[in-house]
Design an enzyme around this catalytic site. Structure first.
Site, PDB file in Angstrom:
ATOM      1  N   GLU A 101       0.909  -1.094   0.090  1.00  0.00           N
ATOM      2  CA  GLU A 101       0.045  -0.037  -0.037  1.00  0.00           C
ATOM      3  C   GLU A 101       0.983   1.027   0.115  1.00  0.00           C
ATOM      4  O   GLU A 101       2.160   1.232   0.362  1.00  0.00           O
ATOM      5  CB  GLU A 101      -0.861   0.030   1.229  1.00  0.00           C
ATOM      6  CG  GLU A 101      -2.385  -0.653   0.961  1.00  0.00           C
ATOM      7  CD  GLU A 101      -3.264   0.243   0.434  1.00  0.00           C
ATOM      8  OE1 GLU A 101      -2.887   1.298  -0.250  1.00  0.00           O
ATOM      9  OE2 GLU A 101      -4.386  -0.023   0.431  1.00  0.00           O
ATOM     10  N   ASP A 102       0.348   2.204  -0.387  1.00  0.00           N
ATOM     11  CA  ASP A 102       0.985   3.612  -0.425  1.00  0.00           C
ATOM     12  C   ASP A 102       0.848   4.080   0.950  1.00  0.00           C
ATOM     13  O   ASP A 102       1.746   4.535   1.622  1.00  0.00           O
ATOM     14  CB  ASP A 102       0.276   4.680  -1.465  1.00  0.00           C
ATOM     15  CG  ASP A 102      -1.173   4.538  -1.488  1.00  0.00           C
ATOM     16  OD1 ASP A 102      -1.655   3.820  -0.957  1.00  0.00           O
ATOM     17  OD2 ASP A 102      -1.555   5.452  -2.328  1.00  0.00           O
ATOM     18  N   ASP A 128      -4.778   5.131   6.038  1.00  0.00           N
ATOM     19  CA  ASP A 128      -5.253   6.278   6.616  1.00  0.00           C
ATOM     20  C   ASP A 128      -6.443   5.829   7.642  1.00  0.00           C
ATOM     21  O   ASP A 128      -5.983   5.360   8.917  1.00  0.00           O
ATOM     22  CB  ASP A 128      -5.856   7.014   5.745  1.00  0.00           C
ATOM     23  CG  ASP A 128      -6.437   8.412   5.897  1.00  0.00           C
ATOM     24  OD1 ASP A 128      -5.661   8.977   6.702  1.00  0.00           O
ATOM     25  OD2 ASP A 128      -7.695   8.784   5.391  1.00  0.00           O
ATOM     26  N   PHE A 149      -2.076  15.881   4.287  1.00  0.00           N
ATOM     27  CA  PHE A 149      -2.519  15.442   3.326  1.00  0.00           C
ATOM     28  C   PHE A 149      -1.181  15.449   2.397  1.00  0.00           C
ATOM     29  O   PHE A 149      -0.528  16.329   2.192  1.00  0.00           O
ATOM     30  CB  PHE A 149      -3.486  16.071   2.418  1.00  0.00           C
ATOM     31  CG  PHE A 149      -4.171  15.275   1.318  1.00  0.00           C
ATOM     32  CD1 PHE A 149      -5.304  14.387   1.464  1.00  0.00           C
ATOM     33  CD2 PHE A 149      -3.622  15.147   0.106  1.00  0.00           C
ATOM     34  CE1 PHE A 149      -5.424  13.503   0.618  1.00  0.00           C
ATOM     35  CE2 PHE A 149      -3.884  14.791  -0.878  1.00  0.00           C
ATOM     36  CZ  PHE A 149      -5.131  13.551  -0.649  1.00  0.00           C
ATOM     37  N   ARG A 186       1.884  12.398  -8.519  1.00  0.00           N
ATOM     38  CA  ARG A 186       2.049  10.900  -8.296  1.00  0.00           C
ATOM     39  C   ARG A 186       3.593  10.749  -8.538  1.00  0.00           C
ATOM     40  O   ARG A 186       4.242   9.879  -7.964  1.00  0.00           O
ATOM     41  CB  ARG A 186       1.167   9.910  -9.105  1.00  0.00           C
ATOM     42  CG  ARG A 186      -0.167   9.839  -8.840  1.00  0.00           C
ATOM     43  CD  ARG A 186      -0.552   8.654  -9.446  1.00  0.00           C
ATOM     44  NE  ARG A 186      -2.114   8.631  -9.215  1.00  0.00           N
ATOM     45  CZ  ARG A 186      -2.912   8.183  -8.422  1.00  0.00           C
ATOM     46  NH1 ARG A 186      -2.411   7.555  -7.360  1.00  0.00           N
ATOM     47  NH2 ARG A 186      -4.241   8.145  -8.342  1.00  0.00           N
TER      48      ARG A 186
END
Ligand code: IMP
Ligand code: MG
Length: 178
Positions: free
Chosen positions: A99-100, A103, A152, A165
């Site tokens: 996963e990036d 959250d 964020f 990205r």
């Protein structure tokens, strides 16, 4: 609204940490093979870099999946929708979900539940970033690149409205005063 991006984690620090994670995973999987499962699109940059640091003695296969959470914009609900499924089976295999960022953890916990129905040998989770203060559901995360505050972030696969990205570092989105 205008915004700019401030560096949070420089490229050199990310590369160093991914190399360490690759070495750790290589030690943990000696004598076995790994099915790396990338959650698109954000996880793609991290997975390819990490895979290069897995020792040659540990065979690695890569597969990709794209999922979205049902929900009304910002709040994720329980169910997930498969936008692109894996190409191959995971039955009997040792899977690492790449996963990036984690959250709330809602998407990931639902994905793990869905994948266990396919009878893999086991599933571990490796994420580049984690925002522990945002967690809504408990998910066991086996490998974490960096824990970050509730900001964020973009870059290294992560987007803001599909942009940024391709940044080679992790940056925080900062909204400019009017
Ligand atoms: P959750 O853990 O189910 O809340 O969803 C995590 C997903 O939300 C990640 O895979 C990202 O796609 C997205 N996300 C969460 N935080 C950020 C961020 O700071 N920048 C970019 N995308 C984010
Ligand atoms: Mg994601």
């Amino acid at each position: 609204m205008n915004y700019h991006v401030e560096t949070l984690i420089p490229e050199e620090d990310i590369e160093k940490r991914i190399k360490e994670l690759g070495e750790e995973i290589s030690r943990d999987y000696q004598g076995e093979s790994i099915k790396m499962l990338c959650v698109l699109k954000g996880g793609a940059f991290f997975m390819t870099e990490l895979a290069k640091h897995i020792d040659e003695s540990v065979p690695v296969e890569l597969d990709f999946m794209d999922v979205s959470s049902y929900g009304n914009g910002t709040e994720t609900t329980g169910a997930i929708k498969i936008l692109k499924d894996l190409d191959e089976t995971i039955t009997g295999q040792r899977v690492i979900i790449i996963e990036d960022i984690i959250d709330s953890g809602v998407t990931l916990s639902n994905l793990i539940e869905l994948l266990y129905k396919r009878d893999p040998k086991d599933i571990k989770v490796c994420t580049l970033l984690s925002k522990p203060s945002r967690r809504k559901v408990h998910v066991k995360v086996d490998y974490i690149g960096f824990e970050i505050p509730d900001k964020f972030v973009v870059g290294y696969g992560l987007d803001y409205a599909q942009k940024h990205r391709n940044l080679p570092y992790i940056g925080a989105v900062v909204f400019d005063e009017e």
